[in-house]
Design an enzyme around this catalytic site. Structure first.
Site: not given
Ligand code: 6PG
Length: 477
Positions: A15, A36, A76, A104, A130, A132, A184, A187-188, A191, A262, A446, A452
């Site tokens: 990246m 590094r 990194v 991220n 974003s 990739g 972001k 966004h994910n 996604e 991730k 409740r 409650h």
């Molecule tokens: C982006 C993607 C990028 C990554 C994902 C994958 O926007 O370019 O979202 O950030 O490919 O985080 O996420 P997972 O491994 O959790 O599916």
């Protein structure tokens, strides 16, 4: 070393390297690079002489090669690695210099880092990027947070490398401190939801309609020329068409059906829970990946031999129905994602322009889609929409797709094909549409077991019924 670079990149894994190459390819940028391990820097410089990189062997050399205000983008692995680089730069940077974290990162970390760094006069800008590897190289969608002042320097540099959609660079100053990384993260999350819905659509076409992967690839390719047009639909067609060279089988059939992650989807759900915003589409997507990895449980339940009743004949309209269900569910996922942005902005004090976010997601990023133009228009027409679903275009789309959506959910359920995304989206829609919700009963329960309290439909105030007494009602306040 003379200070000639207007921008530097620290961290030259794929990246970082691609972003550095992208920066170097744009008029007016001179790019310093540091990693590094110096061998990686040397490789990059050797492989890309056209970039005219200024390689640095040490962090001191790197800092010395940057013109003021020094601007460095850290690429990194999020977490400890980021802090280590930040500390090295902090020791050498001066007030007015800018440290950009392009990983991220968790936005809470970004807020904490910004707060720690701000007193030094050095700017810290958490930036979502974003798209990739390919996006980093050719034009990502960029979501910077941080101060407005730092954006004056950074904005033009980021605009030079961002994707362009309808003539506009896919970058905007999202808001202060962690706003960029927050957006972001959402966004994910979207996604994740989008990918899960597409996965369910594939599963339905395969296991209810009985189509082969190559035929389903054609269906997705066809969908990609209509309202569902998006990068994820496009690559789905590619993946489904791919044949495994080793076995000659469809690639989809040789991949272990356990989805990895991730963590950004989980963060979205965790934060949505804290914010009290329903993001069922993302949550179901995260859980669907989790279920896929529970091999022992899957084996145990499958071995009971109870699963999958014989699939009923798919209605003749099934393929179109699935397209409509997918579209409607996708609208829900975006509506929920934007609700989370609105709630996050309110909680963390960010002034986020929803239309601008929709616009920068039109190009470069993973969820880029035709659809985002309409979404941007919806917020431009009314920035205070209570939900995206009330925007006339989306309301109409749901109205048009509703019957098909319901048929798909019924058929899938009868066939035993899991559709957590489709059905959660439909239930969310039905919840919002219902005149009365069983939440009234929950309030009654409740109040019964825990006093409650509840509110009445006909009188202001808060009430409790003396359930274990004479069941008369008392007003609490
Ligand atoms: C982006 C993607 C990028 C990554 C994902 C994958 O926007 O370019 O979202 O950030 O490919 O985080 O996420 P997972 O491994 O959790 O599916």
């Amino acid at each position: 070393m003379s200070a000639v670079a207007n921008i530097g990149v620290v961290g030259l894994a794929v990246m970082g390297s691609n972003l550095a190459r992208n920066l170097a390819s744009r008029e007016g940028n001179k790019v310093a690079v540091y990693n590094r391990t110096y061998a990686r820097t040397e490789d990059l410089v050797r492989e890309h002489p056209e970039a005219g990189f200024i390689p640095a062997r040490t962090i001191d050399e790197f800092v010395a090669s940057l013109a003021k205000p020094r601007t460095a983008i850290i690429m990194v692995q999020a977490g400890k690695g980021t802090d280590a680089v930040i500390d090295q730069l902090l020791e050498r940077f001066e007030p007015g210099d800018i440290i950009v974290d392009g990983g991220n990162a968790n936005f809470h970390d970004t807020i904490a880092r910004e707060a720690r760094i701000a007193p030094t006069g050095i700017h810290f800008v958490g930036t979502g990027i974003s798209g990739g590897e390919e996006g980093a190289l050719n034009g990502p969608s960029i979501m910077p947070g941080g101060s407005a002042e730092s954006y004056e320097t950074l904005g033009p540099i980021l605009a030079s490398i961002a994707a362009v959609a309808e003539g506009e660079a896919c970058v905007t100053h999202v808001g202060t401190d962690g706003a960029g990384h927050f957006v972001k993260m959402i966004h994910n999350g979207i996604e994740y939801a989008d990918m899960e819905l597409i996965g369910e659509a594939y599963d339905l076409l395969r296991h209810v309609r009985g189509l082969e992967p190559s035929v389903i690839a054609d269906v997705f390719a066809e969908w990609n020329s209509g309202p569902l047009q998006s990068y994820l639909i496009e690559i789905t067609a590619e993946v489904l068409r791919h044949i495994d060279a080793k076995t000659g089988k469809p690639f989809i059939d040789i991949v272990v059906d356990e989805a990895g992650s991730k963590g950004t989807g989980v963060w979205t759900v965790q934060n949505a829970l804290d914010l009290g915003v329903p993001v069922g589409g993302v949550a179901e997507a995260v859980f669907a990946r989790a279920v896929s990895g529970k091999r022992a449980q899957r084996d145990a339940v499958r071995s009971l031999g109870l699963a999958r009743p014989a699939a009923p004949a798919a209605p003749g309209t099934f393929v179109d129905d699935v397209a409509k269900a997918l579209y409607a569910s996708k609208v829900i996922a975006y509506a929920q994602g934007f609700d989370a942005i609105i709630a996050g902005a309110e909680k963390y004090g960010w002034n986020i322009d929803k239309g601008a976010v929709a616009k920068i997601w039109r190009g470069g990023c993973i969820i880029r889609a035709q659809f985002l133009n309409v979404l941007a228009d919806a917020y431009a027409a009314n920035p205070n929409l209570a939900t995206l679903l009330e925007a006339p275009y989306f309301a109409q789309a749901i109205a048009d797709g509703q019957e098909a959506w319901r048929r798909v959910v019924v058929t899938a359920t009868q066939a035993g094909v899991p559709i957590p995304g489709f059905s959660a989206a439909l239930s969310y829609f039905d919840s919002l549409s219902a005149e009365r919700l069983p939440a009234a009963l929950v309030q009654g329960q409740r109040d019964f077991f825990g006093a409650h309290t509840y509110r009445r439909v006909d009188t202001p105030g808060t009430f409790h019924t003396l359930w274990s007494g004479d069941r008369s009602e008392v007003e609490i306040g």
